[in-house]
Enzyme design. Structure first.
Site, short mmCIF file in Angstrom:
data_model
loop_
_atom_site.label_atom_id
_atom_site.label_comp_id
_atom_site.label_asym_id
_atom_site.label_seq_id
_atom_site.Cartn_x
_atom_site.Cartn_y
_atom_site.Cartn_z
N ARG A 258 -3.18 -10.25 5.19
CA ARG A 258 -3.79 -10.26 3.85
C ARG A 258 -2.73 -9.71 2.89
O ARG A 258 -2.36 -8.54 2.99
CB ARG A 258 -5.05 -9.41 3.83
CG ARG A 258 -5.79 -9.43 2.50
CD ARG A 258 -7.07 -8.59 2.58
NE ARG A 258 -7.80 -8.61 1.33
CZ ARG A 258 -7.60 -7.76 0.31
NH1 ARG A 258 -6.66 -6.82 0.42
NH2 ARG A 258 -8.30 -7.85 -0.80
N LYS B 233 0.82 -1.21 0.00
CA LYS B 233 0.00 0.00 0.00
C LYS B 233 0.86 1.26 0.00
O LYS B 233 2.06 1.23 0.24
CB LYS B 233 -0.96 -0.02 1.19
CG LYS B 233 -2.10 -1.02 1.00
CD LYS B 233 -3.14 -0.95 2.10
CE LYS B 233 -4.31 -1.87 1.80
NZ LYS B 233 -5.33 -1.86 2.89
#
Length: 258
Positions: free
Chosen positions: A238, A204
């Site tokens: 995740r 991210k």
């Protein structure tokens, strides 16, 4: 938890798999690398993504999910969706977990649907929608606000009859870079909620913008943040890159072994 995006617009290009053969190959690789859950999503939730309705989302995965559950019967699959119709259809095709970025706030029928399906529910924290969330990254105390949010959402889930709730603090969702780091520092405080904690920070912008690189170059940074998350109490990672995440898990487990 390995990420497979059946989307044309997810932020990390290498995670986009729209053809069945590509999806099956990626699933096999992730399982061989150690994934115990594969998270299948057909709607991107990045700020620049397009909102699609439930029928369009379902059409993207309706032919893929039965093949996944048939070919990999020993793997748990989760459906990444905030539409209750998609969640219901996916579970009917063999999916075991519902992963909802909205915590049930974008579809009032989601939580009662999950309760009726009798499957675990991953409840994430987000403000607004994926298209508006970055304008809502304002908190007096981000950790306390998340704890209050999860206390309320867990109660709603339990009152509806959901037995297993996993919480996801939602790194990057209505949170800027400094807030994401603050949340990581204070992650152990979420253990007061007595629910497993899922962390999804893989590749991210908090990582790649801090390092001045791209998402494609952010594997090493992701491994560092995954390791920190594990040491801060994360129960599930995740990730886009299962092999490297599993190595982090094994090393952190060895460090904590007596």
């Amino acid at each position: 938890m390995g990420i497979i995006n059946i989307t044309p617009d997810s932020f990390f290009a290498a995670s986009r798999k729209q053809q069945l053969d590509d999806v099956l190959k990626q699933a096999e690789k992730m399982i061989n690398d150690g994934a115990s859950i594969l998270d299948i999503g057909a709607q991107s939730t990045t700020p620049s993504s397009e909102w699609i309705d439930a029928s369009t989302e379902w059409n993207r995965v309706s032919n893929i999910l039965p093949e996944l559950t048939k070919n990999f019967p020993d793997t748990f699959f989760s459906i990444d969706s905030f539409h209750h119709e998609v969640a219901r259809n996916a579970v009917n095709e063999g999916v075991s977990i519902v992963n909802d970025v909205s915590g049930g706030l974008l579809d009032a029928d989601m939580i009662p649907t999950v309760a009726a399906l009798d499957v675990p529910y991953i409840c994430m924290h987000m403000k607004g929608t994926p298209q508006t969330m970055q304008m809502m990254a304002s908190y007096e105390n981000i950790t306390l606000e998340l704890i209050d949010y999860f206390i309320e959402r867990i109660r709603v889930c339990q009152d509806a009859g959901i037995k297993d709730v996993v919480i996801d603090p939602g790194f990057g969702f209505a949170k800027n870079i400094s807030q994401n780091f603050e949340l990581m520092r204070r992650l152990p405080l979420l253990e007061v909620l007595s629910c497993p904690i899922l962390v999804g920070i893989s590749r991210k912008s908090t990582i790649y913008k801090t390092l001045g690189i791209t998402a494609a170059e952010a594997l090493n940074g992701t491994t560092v943040m995954n390791t920190i998350a594990l040491m801060q109490g994360a129960s599930i990672l995740r990730v886009h890159d299962v092999k490297e995440a599993m190595e982090a898990i094994k090393l952190v487990q060895a460090l904590g072994a007596e």
